[in-house]
Each structure stands twice: as structure tokens, then as C-alpha cells.
Scaffold this motif. Structure first.
Motif: not given
Length: 115
Positions: A67, A70, A74
Motif C-alpha cells: 500500500d 505501489p 506494480r
């Protein structure tokens, strides 16, 4: 141990330190992508602490809060938490999703490193 589940053997990384701590690390690195809200992430944290202590010197374990960071999540297509990715020489060689017993995780890590 802190509230993030980090022991002395398991180190936290961020998007900013991921390349240095994982991709350019000598030897295999197991990265735990986790989040504070994820109950299975908290279940696997003590397992990773034990493995980090037992395999010190031969396997590095890093945790990254998906969180708060990211970019790395990703970049490595992390869709579920916890996701564990085993890197060797900067390349992912295995990936597992979800908490698992220590014996199973060790067997999977060893099999991936022998391949």
C-alpha cells in the motif's frame, strides 16, 4: 518485534530501496509483499522471521508494504497479498500467493533455488 512484524533478520524495503536491497543483492532474496489490513500477511510474518534466522547468510528476506510502495508491487504484477517473490541475481525465479506452513514454504524455496 515491531508492529510491522519485522525481526532483526527481516528488513523492510521501499520503492526507493528495492533495487539496491533486492535486485542488486548478492544471493537469493525472498520478498514479502504485504499490507497492514491483510490477516494472512500477519499469519506468515512469524514464519518468515524463523526462516530468516535459520537461513541467515544464505537467504535474505525483505518485506515491502504494497500500500505504501505501489511501484514495486506494480512492477512485479502483485495482485493479491501476501505475495512472496523469490529473486536470484535480480530476477524473479518463483512466486507464491497466500500464507503457507513453514515446511511447505521451505520446500518450495529449496525447489526453486535448485532449479
Amino acid at each position: 518485534m515491531t508492529s510491522t512484524g519485522l525481526s532483526g533478520a527481516v528488513r523492510a524495503v521501499t520503492d526507493a530501496t528495492f533495487a539496491a536491497e533486492v535486485l542488486r543483492h548478492d544471493g537469493p532474496v525472498l520478498v514479502d509483499f504485504w499490507a497492514q489490513w491483510c490477516p494472512p500477511c500477519h499469519m506468515i510474518a512469524p514464519v518468515l522471521d524463523e526462516i530468516a534466522a535459520e537461513r541467515a547468510g544464505t537467504l535474505a528476506i525483505r518485506k515491502i508494504n504494497a500500500d505504501e510502495n505501489p511501484g514495486a508491487a506494480r512492477d512485479h504484477q502483485v495482485m493479491s497479498l501476501p505475495t512472496l517473490i523469490l529473486f536470484r541475481d535480480g530476477e524473479p525465479v518463483a512466486q507464491w500467493v497466500g500464507a503457507r506452513p513453514k515446511s511447505r514454504l521451505l520446500a518450495e524455496i529449496d525447489a526453486a533455488l535448485e532449479a
